[in-house]
Design a protein around this motif. Structure first.
Motif, mmCIF file in Angstrom:
data_model
loop_
_atom_site.group_PDB
_atom_site.id
_atom_site.type_symbol
_atom_site.label_atom_id
_atom_site.label_comp_id
_atom_site.label_asym_id
_atom_site.label_seq_id
_atom_site.Cartn_x
_atom_site.Cartn_y
_atom_site.Cartn_z
ATOM 1 N N LYS A 10 9.077 9.932 -3.600
ATOM 2 C CA LYS A 10 10.217 10.024 -2.608
ATOM 3 C C LYS A 10 9.576 10.603 -1.453
ATOM 4 C CE LYS A 10 14.599 12.150 -2.290
ATOM 5 N NZ LYS A 10 15.264 10.595 -1.704
ATOM 6 N N GLY A 11 9.975 9.917 -0.112
ATOM 7 C CA GLY A 11 9.469 10.611 0.980
ATOM 8 C C GLY A 11 8.011 10.213 1.498
ATOM 9 N N SER A 12 7.327 9.392 0.590
ATOM 10 C CA SER A 12 6.286 8.796 0.982
ATOM 11 C C SER A 12 6.212 7.621 1.911
ATOM 12 C CB SER A 12 5.164 8.859 -0.096
ATOM 13 O OG SER A 12 5.588 7.549 -0.937
ATOM 14 N N THR A 13 5.371 7.211 2.475
ATOM 15 C CA THR A 13 5.131 5.864 3.143
ATOM 16 C C THR A 13 4.617 4.587 2.459
ATOM 17 O OG1 THR A 13 4.822 6.971 5.223
ATOM 18 C CG2 THR A 13 4.248 4.656 5.227
ATOM 19 N N ARG A 30 0.929 -1.095 0.101
ATOM 20 C CA ARG A 30 0.018 0.052 -0.087
ATOM 21 C C ARG A 30 0.759 1.184 -0.141
ATOM 22 N NH1 ARG A 30 -2.431 0.469 5.191
ATOM 23 N NH2 ARG A 30 -3.207 -1.554 4.520
ATOM 24 N N VAL A 31 0.560 2.261 -0.861
ATOM 25 C CA VAL A 31 1.316 3.275 -0.717
ATOM 26 C C VAL A 31 0.571 4.701 -0.351
ATOM 27 C CG1 VAL A 31 2.794 2.717 -2.623
ATOM 28 C CG2 VAL A 31 0.870 4.017 -3.211
ATOM 29 N N GLU A 32 1.200 5.436 0.375
ATOM 30 C CA GLU A 32 0.318 6.551 0.835
ATOM 31 C C GLU A 32 0.265 7.723 0.007
ATOM 32 O OE1 GLU A 32 2.803 9.623 3.183
ATOM 33 O OE2 GLU A 32 1.510 8.950 4.898
ATOM 34 N N GLU A 33 1.048 7.997 -1.261
ATOM 35 C CA GLU A 33 0.905 8.951 -2.256
ATOM 36 C C GLU A 33 1.155 8.252 -3.438
ATOM 37 O OE1 GLU A 33 2.994 12.419 -1.623
ATOM 38 O OE2 GLU A 33 2.995 12.185 0.698
ATOM 39 N N SER A 89 -3.053 2.252 -6.387
ATOM 40 C CA SER A 89 -3.670 3.535 -6.199
ATOM 41 C C SER A 89 -3.513 3.730 -4.757
ATOM 42 C CB SER A 89 -5.295 3.547 -6.271
ATOM 43 O OG SER A 89 -5.544 3.188 -7.705
ATOM 44 N N ALA A 90 -3.347 5.228 -4.462
ATOM 45 C CA ALA A 90 -2.912 5.594 -3.141
ATOM 46 C C ALA A 90 -4.152 5.185 -1.966
ATOM 47 C CB ALA A 90 -2.689 6.821 -2.911
ATOM 48 N N GLY A 91 -3.807 4.532 -0.707
ATOM 49 C CA GLY A 91 -4.541 4.110 0.189
ATOM 50 C C GLY A 91 -5.015 2.836 -0.208
ATOM 51 N N THR A 92 -4.808 2.236 -1.218
ATOM 52 C CA THR A 92 -5.423 0.730 -1.604
ATOM 53 C C THR A 92 -4.347 -0.243 -1.501
ATOM 54 O OG1 THR A 92 -5.134 0.821 -3.901
ATOM 55 C CG2 THR A 92 -7.083 1.740 -3.072
ATOM 56 N N ASP A 93 -4.605 -1.514 -1.238
ATOM 57 C CA ASP A 93 -3.782 -2.634 -1.017
ATOM 58 C C ASP A 93 -3.762 -3.397 -2.503
ATOM 59 O OD1 ASP A 93 -3.532 -2.031 1.669
ATOM 60 O OD2 ASP A 93 -4.461 -3.548 2.368
ATOM 61 N N ARG A 94 -2.406 -3.807 -2.689
ATOM 62 C CA ARG A 94 -2.546 -4.569 -4.028
ATOM 63 C C ARG A 94 -1.450 -5.665 -3.619
ATOM 64 N NH1 ARG A 94 -1.784 -3.149 -10.204
ATOM 65 N NH2 ARG A 94 -1.582 -5.512 -11.120
ATOM 66 N N THR A 95 -1.979 -7.111 -4.031
ATOM 67 C CA THR A 95 -1.283 -8.246 -3.825
ATOM 68 C C THR A 95 -0.360 -8.474 -4.893
ATOM 69 O OG1 THR A 95 -2.744 -9.110 -2.149
ATOM 70 C CG2 THR A 95 -1.038 -10.665 -3.050
ATOM 71 N N VAL A 96 0.976 -8.654 -4.733
ATOM 72 C CA VAL A 96 1.737 -8.729 -5.753
ATOM 73 C C VAL A 96 2.785 -10.196 -5.553
ATOM 74 C CG1 VAL A 96 2.169 -6.445 -6.487
ATOM 75 C CG2 VAL A 96 3.695 -7.328 -4.712
ATOM 76 N N ASP A 97 3.107 -10.699 -6.560
ATOM 77 C CA ASP A 97 4.239 -11.761 -6.346
ATOM 78 C C ASP A 97 5.236 -11.542 -7.603
ATOM 79 O OD1 ASP A 97 3.546 -14.146 -8.522
ATOM 80 O OD2 ASP A 97 1.682 -13.258 -7.800
ATOM 81 N N TRP A 98 6.394 -11.892 -7.177
ATOM 82 C CA TRP A 98 7.446 -11.954 -8.390
ATOM 83 C C TRP A 98 8.655 -13.109 -7.944
ATOM 84 C CZ3 TRP A 98 7.258 -8.396 -4.577
ATOM 85 C CH2 TRP A 98 8.471 -7.808 -3.928
ATOM 86 N N THR A 99 9.406 -13.270 -9.002
ATOM 87 C CA THR A 99 10.375 -14.313 -8.932
ATOM 88 C C THR A 99 11.733 -13.545 -8.835
ATOM 89 O OG1 THR A 99 9.117 -15.955 -10.226
ATOM 90 C CG2 THR A 99 11.619 -16.129 -10.116
#
Length: 603
Positions: free
Chosen positions: A582-585, A506-509, A541-551
């Motif tokens: 940069k600088g966001s959570t 999840r990203v703040e911005e 999108s800011a404030g939403t969760d996204r599940t990701v997977d990678w190798t």
């Protein structure tokens, strides 16, 4: 004293060769060639041209030059490939009525064209080959003797056509009874592509060293641009500073600028795919071209995973060597130095095995090639070292190599390690039980000391010579990254293959996030070594969760008894483009049913 082309010669001593053997072919934090490599190459050219005495060379080099001059003649043809474009070349022709094969060597990506790897050409000639090395179009310093005309095509269709024109020239010059291609780096990709596209189907064998299988995924994978590699390569063509654009035609420069700006990436991928040997693997298989690959575990230009993927699709006689280190480090010593300067024989194996491949398929010599495994995988850091007394270590016992009939058989099992929430001390655990409902956050956008390497090729070159980078996990900035680690693992682990990671971000911005995952081996003393890593960039999108997977990139690594496995996730590495704010959570979470997990490959 100068060569006929005006290049200054330099004094070459045993110490010069020892410098190459101890420090490799790359020098400095930016992409550059060790001055000792250039000194050897220029001295050899001067001796071959008769402008400097061979007697001034160290014994092994002198004997090599004298042998080649007894048995062959050298020339410096300029090969016309169109009415306007000629390629700078270096030729060695055997003085014998007996027909011999020719090995054609397209130069790697560098401002000195074919010149740096003179030892390799002379070594091939001493084995009985005609040799024709050339600078691909566009490379070289303005007015330099190793410079070819035209614009750099980045292993595109013009380079394929040029390769066929070089074969035409070789046929007229040598009347060979067979044609092989051998290349390092850029030359390795061109070698494969010419073999697949030569209309007369004349290429009988390929040795591709520090090679790529898929240029598109080398440059851009998991939504992440491999930005630093392209930046350095653009500056390493021989162009005057500030005039790098002049080395490329308008269309290629536009593609490169789009890549650097992160624009029109679909077009960039299409462009890279056209330049990928993997794209033409069906033709290579149909033509049954014996193909030799080598690559490195911590490769910074052509990540090992894409090379393995392409290699596995080949159904021709084939062989893959996987080495410790980074781009060009394993093969560099054998192509530019001599055994007398080498303190440990295994430094020469990467090139002597490539020569043996060509000997078997072109000269018909009796070699061990028919008994080789399809894959020979060197296990990271299993060499034994001792201090040099001058800082650093040197290898006294070679790293273990594991034979495989296919890379796919390296992984025989997997082990799930679930990510947990904080343990109260700033860290968190990897455990065998799923853990859901937690969240952990860090500040995005800054590089951290958890990085894949300090410098492209330089860090991995030190690995190859017995001095892998040491990390201090206790010094990692926990505000800018997250760490998970196991307890001390009884019996250790045989890590073989590509780890997979799943987590929720999840990203703040903003509307995107870049994540870089690293696996570390942490010893009882707290010091760590890197096993593997891989970035991922995703829309979110800011404030939403996204599940990701990678190798992550494949690895062959023995985690010792009592060591811990650590997973680090941050947002930025100097190798890659950062896409985010940069600088966001950035927050990592583990929802029920999609618990965060690391799947570890075992063998």
């Amino acid at each position: 004293m100068n060569t006929e082309g005006g290049e200054p010669t330099a004094s070459v001593t045993d110490a010069t060769l020892e410098d190459i053997a101890a420090n490799g072919i790359w020098r400095g934090a930016s992409l550059d060639i060790n001055p000792s490599v250039l000194a050897v190459a220029r001295a050899l050219l001067a001796a071959l041209q008769g402008t400097a005495p061979a007697a001034a060379l160290p014994e092994e080099l002198r004997e090599l030059v004298e042998r080649v001059l007894r048995e062959a003649g050298v020339s410096f043809p300029r090969i016309p490939v169109t009415e306007e474009i000629g390629l700078s070349a270096f030729a060695i022709k055997q003085n014998t009525p007996e027909r011999r094969p020719v090995v054609i060597v397209p130069a790697g990506w560098n401002p000195y064209g074919w010149m740096p790897f003179m030892v390799g050409y002379l070594s091939l000639a001493a084995r009985g080959y005609h040799v024709l090395a050339y600078t691909p179009r566009g490379f070289g310093e303005p007015g330099g003797p190793f410079t070819s005309d035209g614009f750099i095509d980045v292993a595109g269709p013009k380079d394929w056509s040029d390769g066929s024109a070089v074969i035409d020239h070789a046929e007229g010059l040598f009347s060979p009874n067979g044609v092989g291609f051998m290349g390092l780096s850029y030359g390795s990709g061109i070698s494969q592509l010419v073999a697949a596209h030569d209309k007369k189907k004349r290429v009988a064998a390929v040795a591709a060293l520090s090679t790529w299988g898929n240029l598109a995924t080398s440059l851009y994978d998991n939504g992440t641009r491999h930005e630093k590699a392209v930046e350095l390569l653009i500056g390493f063509t021989g162009a005057e500073e500030g005039k790098e654009k002049e080395k490329f035609d308008e269309e290629t420069w536009r593609i490169l600028q789009n890549f650097q700006n992160g624009e029109n990436m679909e077009e960039v991928v299409k462009w890279g795919t056209e330049r990928s040997p993997e794209t033409y693997v069906g033709i290579t298989n149909e033509r049954s071209i014996p193909t030799f690959y080598s690559n490195t575990w911590h490769e910074s230009l052509f990540p090992v995973g894409e090379a393995i993927t392409a290699f596995e699709k080949l159904s021709v006689p084939k062989h893959l060597n996987l080495w410790i280190g980074d781009h060009g480090a394993p093969e560099g010593v054998g192509m530019t130095g001599m055994p007398g300067g080498t303190p440990f024989w295994s430094y020469l194996a990467p090139t002597t095995e490539a020569y043996a491949w060509l000997d078997h398929h072109l000269l018909g010599k009796s070699t061990e090639v028919p008994d080789w495994p399809v894959v020979n995988s060197q296990v990271m850091f299993t060499y034994k070292t001792k201090p040099t007394g001058f800082g650093g270590d040197r290898i006294v016992e070679a790293a273990r190599r594991e034979p495989l009939s296919s890379w796919s058989e390296a992984t025989t099992d997997t082990e799930a390690w679930y990510l947990s929430g904080t343990d109260g001390g700033g860290g968190a655990t990897l455990s065998d039980k799923p853990s859901a409902g937690w969240s952990r956050a860090f500040t995005a956008g800054d590089e951290t000391t958890a990085t894949a390497m300090d410098d492209i090729m330089e860090t991995g070159q030190k690995e190859w010579f017995g001095n892998p980078k040491a990390y201090d996990p206790a010094g990692f900035d926990l505000g800018r990254l997250l760490v998970w680690s196991t307890e001390e693992l009884a019996g250790g682990r045989r890590i073989r293959g590509a780890a997979r990671l799943r987590l929720t971000v999840r990203v703040e911005e903003g509307d995107a996030a870049t994540l870089v995952a690293y696996l570390f081996d942490v010893g009882p003393d707290g010091a760590a070594r890197i096993i593997t890593h891989e970035p991922l960039t995703t829309d979110v999108s800011a404030g939403t969760d996204r599940t990701v997977d990678w190798t992550l990139q494949p690895a062959a690594y023995d985690l010792a008894d009592g060591h811990r496995l650590a997973l680090v996730v941050n947002s930025r590495d100097r190798l890659y483009a950062f896409t985010g704010t940069k600088g966001s959570t950035t927050t990592i979470t583990s929802p029920t049913g999609q618990e965060a997990v690391l799947e570890l490959p075992l063998g």
